[in-house]
Design a protein around this motif. Structure first.
Motif, PDB file in Angstrom:
ATOM      1  N   CYS A 178     -10.493 -11.315 -28.115  1.00 28.11           N
ATOM      2  CA  CYS A 178     -10.748 -12.433 -29.028  1.00 28.11           C
ATOM      3  C   CYS A 178     -12.116 -13.058 -28.795  1.00 28.11           C
ATOM      4  O   CYS A 178     -12.741 -13.588 -29.722  1.00 28.11           O
ATOM      5  CB  CYS A 178      -9.656 -13.494 -28.832  1.00 28.11           C
ATOM      6  N   CYS A 179     -12.573 -13.018 -27.548  1.00 27.26           N
ATOM      7  CA  CYS A 179     -13.769 -13.782 -27.171  1.00 27.26           C
ATOM      8  C   CYS A 179     -14.873 -12.932 -26.537  1.00 27.26           C
ATOM      9  O   CYS A 179     -15.939 -13.463 -26.237  1.00 27.26           O
ATOM     10  CB  CYS A 179     -13.385 -14.896 -26.199  1.00 27.26           C
ATOM     11  N   CYS A 229      -6.624 -14.519 -21.902  1.00 29.23           N
ATOM     12  CA  CYS A 229      -8.067 -14.708 -22.104  1.00 29.23           C
ATOM     13  C   CYS A 229      -8.493 -16.015 -21.446  1.00 29.23           C
ATOM     14  O   CYS A 229      -7.959 -17.090 -21.757  1.00 29.23           O
ATOM     15  CB  CYS A 229      -8.400 -14.732 -23.589  1.00 29.23           C
ATOM     16  N   CYS A 232      -9.833 -18.726 -23.816  1.00 27.37           N
ATOM     17  CA  CYS A 232      -8.798 -19.361 -24.650  1.00 27.37           C
ATOM     18  C   CYS A 232      -7.835 -20.216 -23.830  1.00 27.37           C
ATOM     19  O   CYS A 232      -7.203 -21.122 -24.382  1.00 27.37           O
ATOM     20  CB  CYS A 232      -8.000 -18.295 -25.394  1.00 27.37           C
TER      21      CYS A 232
HETATM   22 ZN   LIG Z   1     -10.120 -15.593 -26.165  1.00 24.18          ZN
END
Ligand SMILES: [Zn+2]
Length: 260
Positions: A178-179, A229, A232
């Motif tokens: 996601c990141c 993560c 997150c």
């Molecule tokens: Zn993330």
């Protein structure tokens, strides 16, 4: 599994729980001595903003809740060199000046040595052969992934008798797909990593590590990836999330007292 004691919160990998001789955990930021800027369990020497005594107190609290002796740790530099820590040459830095420079993985071929790797978005990778009881811990950020420090650590462990087919591997919380955005990936990452580009400029480094681990001969069923993560999750320090200095840790050691 999550654990809490003495104000500290840490997690263990379920794949490693059948081996009581191996004590391990990765720590959330809760419960340390560091001030609000480092909130709270910073495990890495950084600069004058977190006094050395705070970091040493945090490391000592963390090793105490795991029941481990003082851990060896090194100054990680995003390379692929590995330090072999033997009981007779064990080292426990008590100041930044005492920290050995230029290693990104450590292995403990013999028991009663504990190891600490510090991260904030990079991967902490724990490797363990429950038959030879050889332990390894690696720091693998994207530069470590490019250099495949995972394979280098596994190979080093095999020199002392570890066998990849019976090894267990666990990856602590780190930057998720996601990141993990790499806008300069054409320059920074090898073309083969684009197999793991999940959206524009975003890469799945958990999948890359899984591939590197299986590429060493480690069985897929023997791999556990925390899948959390760091950017997150507010539980962990995250460099990309704004924690420029704070680092959480993954710590492990094999205890002789459990041997037959
Ligand atoms: Zn993330």
């Amino acid at each position: 599994m999550q654990h809490t004691r003495d104000g500290l919160t840490w997690h263990t990998f379920s794949i490693l729980e059948p081996y009581p001789e191996l004590r391990h955990g990765y720590f959330t930021r809760a419960g340390g001595s560091s001030g609000p800027a480092r909130d709270e369990l910073n495990l890495a020497f950084a600069d004058e903003r977190d006094p050395v005594e705070n970091v040493l107190a945090n490391i000592d609290r963390a090793r105490a809740v795991l029941g481990l002796p003082a851990p060896a740790f090194v100054r990680q530099t995003h390379g692929a060199d590995i330090s072999v820590v033997m009981p007779a040459h064990n080292y426990h830095p008590r100041s930044p000046e005492e920290v050995r420079y230029g290693f990104d993985a450590m292995i403990a071929p013999e028991p009663d040595v504990s190891l600490l790797i510090k991260v904030a978005d990079c991967q902490g990778v724990l490797l363990y052969d429950p038959v030879s009881r050889i332990l390894g811990l690696a720091h693998s950020g994207w530069r470590g992934s490019v250099q495949n420090i995972i394979a280098a650590t596994v190979v080093k462990m095999t020199r002392y008798g570890a066998v990849p087919q019976r090894m267990l591997a666990a990856v602590a919380p780190s930057l998720g797909p996601c990141c993990a955005e790499f806008v300069h990936h054409a320059k920074e990452l090898p073309p083969r990593f684009t197999d793991h580009m999940v959206s524009e400029n975003h890469f799945d480094f958990w999948a890359i590590s899984r591939e590197q681990l299986t590429g060493c001969g480690i069985r897929p069923a023997n791999i556990e990836i925390a899948g959390i993560c760091t950017k997150c999750s507010p539980e962990f320090f995250s460099y990309r999330g704004g924690d420029q200095w704070g680092r959480f840790g993954i710590m492990a050691g094999v205890s002789q007292e459990h041997f037959e």
